[in-house]
Design an enzyme around this catalytic site. Structure first.
Site, PDB file in Angstrom:
ATOM      1  N   ASP A  16     -10.064   2.240   1.568  1.00 59.91           N
ATOM      2  CA  ASP A  16     -10.047   1.678   2.924  1.00 59.91           C
ATOM      3  C   ASP A  16     -10.583   2.703   3.924  1.00 59.91           C
ATOM      4  O   ASP A  16     -11.349   2.377   4.825  1.00 59.91           O
ATOM      5  CB  ASP A  16      -8.622   1.291   3.349  1.00 59.91           C
ATOM      6  CG  ASP A  16      -8.105   0.062   2.630  1.00 59.91           C
ATOM      7  OD1 ASP A  16      -8.916  -0.807   2.275  1.00 59.91           O
ATOM      8  OD2 ASP A  16      -6.878  -0.032   2.442  1.00 59.91           O
TER       9      ASP A  16
ATOM     10  N   LYS B 251       0.797  -1.225   0.000  1.00 60.89           N
ATOM     11  CA  LYS B 251       0.000   0.000   0.000  1.00 60.89           C
ATOM     12  C   LYS B 251       0.833   1.281   0.000  1.00 60.89           C
ATOM     13  O   LYS B 251       0.371   2.324  -0.475  1.00 60.89           O
ATOM     14  CB  LYS B 251      -0.953   0.005   1.196  1.00 60.89           C
ATOM     15  CG  LYS B 251      -2.052  -1.054   1.120  1.00 60.89           C
ATOM     16  CD  LYS B 251      -2.860  -1.080   2.407  1.00 60.89           C
ATOM     17  CE  LYS B 251      -3.898  -2.171   2.406  1.00 60.89           C
ATOM     18  NZ  LYS B 251      -5.084  -1.840   1.631  1.00 60.89           N
TER      19      LYS B 251
ATOM     20  N   GLY C 145      -1.064  -2.202  14.866  1.00 63.19           N
ATOM     21  CA  GLY C 145      -0.542  -2.190  13.509  1.00 63.19           C
ATOM     22  C   GLY C 145      -0.028  -0.814  13.147  1.00 63.19           C
ATOM     23  O   GLY C 145      -0.405   0.185  13.767  1.00 63.19           O
ATOM     24  N   SER C 146       0.834  -0.741  12.118  1.00 60.96           N
ATOM     25  CA  SER C 146       1.402   0.558  11.745  1.00 60.96           C
ATOM     26  C   SER C 146       1.625   0.695  10.244  1.00 60.96           C
ATOM     27  O   SER C 146       2.327   1.598   9.804  1.00 60.96           O
ATOM     28  CB  SER C 146       2.735   0.783  12.472  1.00 60.96           C
ATOM     29  OG  SER C 146       3.664  -0.254  12.147  1.00 60.96           O
ATOM     30  N   GLY C 147       1.038  -0.184   9.426  1.00 61.01           N
ATOM     31  CA  GLY C 147       1.217  -0.128   7.986  1.00 61.01           C
ATOM     32  C   GLY C 147       0.205   0.774   7.303  1.00 61.01           C
ATOM     33  O   GLY C 147      -0.425   1.633   7.925  1.00 61.01           O
ATOM     34  N   GLY C 148       0.047   0.563   5.990  1.00 61.22           N
ATOM     35  CA  GLY C 148      -0.837   1.408   5.210  1.00 61.22           C
ATOM     36  C   GLY C 148      -2.276   1.342   5.654  1.00 61.22           C
ATOM     37  O   GLY C 148      -2.971   2.364   5.717  1.00 61.22           O
ATOM     38  N   MET C 149      -2.768   0.140   5.971  1.00 62.18           N
ATOM     39  CA  MET C 149      -4.148   0.015   6.442  1.00 62.18           C
ATOM     40  C   MET C 149      -4.313   0.683   7.802  1.00 62.18           C
ATOM     41  O   MET C 149      -5.383   1.242   8.114  1.00 62.18           O
ATOM     42  CB  MET C 149      -4.548  -1.462   6.517  1.00 62.18           C
ATOM     43  CG  MET C 149      -6.002  -1.696   6.859  1.00 62.18           C
ATOM     44  SD  MET C 149      -7.086  -1.075   5.563  1.00 62.18           S
ATOM     45  CE  MET C 149      -8.685  -1.520   6.192  1.00 62.18           C
TER      46      MET C 149
END
Length: 272
Positions: free
Chosen positions: A105, A69, A128-132
């Site tokens: 999203d 992402k 969590g810490s990513g794109g989502m």
């Protein structure tokens, strides 16, 4: 399904671990609406080459899933404000070789916060810490939530995300409790090393009033099952998948299906 032919419009998804969710949802609606389109999922070994294929082969739409992402940003031509605002992409639309990136999203999470009447005064723990995670954190921030903690072992990414939205950060995802717990990691995802694992502890589930998992496959992740067993309100990744896929469908085709058609597509998607 319509017989494959040279005039078909192709849409695809790119993910490290593809599911059939998008494939079933989109193809059901293509058939329902009489569109000469087809949708196929891929697990690319080279993201750059995959995006070059989208451009070079005239692939109309491309869904982007974990872990691509953010990496895909450098490979597109234009960023829609929905993607620019959170530096994360989950949708690419190809207009005659010009690739524009979007993020559906965010809108999906925002709709679920509203539909489930989540109270902005509630405390929230996002793992969590990513794109989502960016899309989810932004949706909670914009819905008026301020008591939010980002739980991420990677301090640079975790702190960076927390600071971006004025939230707190912790490296120990198991130490905190909150009214609303949200998993935005691959923990519990089918086919992964942690597919049978809980993304939050039993104690955290017991302390929460709402259990939210963005993992869409399976629809009943270990976290969702544990939340139901504990009598908690649950929001599933399958719901996220339906809402974001619907907006992708509209971006690709320019057609917004009826509520009944979307419900039928969602039922078909889940019956796999």
């Amino acid at each position: 399904m319509t017989m494959l032919n040279k005039d078909m419009t192709l849409c695809i998804s790119l993910s490290a671990r593809p599911s059939n969710n998008g494939t079933r949802f989109h193809n059901f609606l293509y058939e329902e609406l009489g569109l000469n389109w087809i949708y196929k999922a891929f697990a690319p070994t080279d993201l750059g080459q995959a995006i070059a294929g989208v451009r070079g082969l005239g692939i109309r739409g491309c869904a982007i899933s974990m872990p691509f992402k953010e990496d895909v940003i450098a490979l597109v031509d234009r960023m829609d404000p929905s993607a620019t605002a959170i530096d994360s992409v989950n949708t690419i639309v190809n207009d005659d070789g010009v690739l524009t990136a979007y993020n559906t999203d965010y809108s999906a999470i925002a709709q679920l916060i509203e539909r489930n009447s989540l109270d902005p005064a509630s405390s929230v723990l996002l793992r969590g810490s990513g794109g989502m995670a960016k899309a989810t954190a932004a949706a909670f921030r914009d819905a008026g939530f301020s008591r939010v903690t980002i739980a991420a072992r990677n301090e640079a990414r975790g702190r960076g995300l927390a600071d971006l939205y004025g939230f707190a950060w912790t490296a120990d995802a198991d130490a905190a409790t909150a009214d609303i717990i949200v998993n935005i990691t691959p923990i519990g995802m089918a086919g992964g090393a942690d597919e049978h694992a809980l993304s939050f502890t039993e104690e955290q589930i017991a302390a929460a009033s709402v259990v939210f998992d963005v993992v869409a496959l399976p629809a009943e992740t270990p976290l969702i099952s544990a939340g139901r067993a504990a009598g908690k309100a649950v929001i599933t990744g399958a719901e996220v998948a339906t809402l974001q896929a619907l907006e992708q469908f509209v971006l690709y085709t320019g057609i917004r299906p009826s509520t009944a058609q979307v419900q039928a597509a969602e039922e078909f998607m889940r019956a796999q």
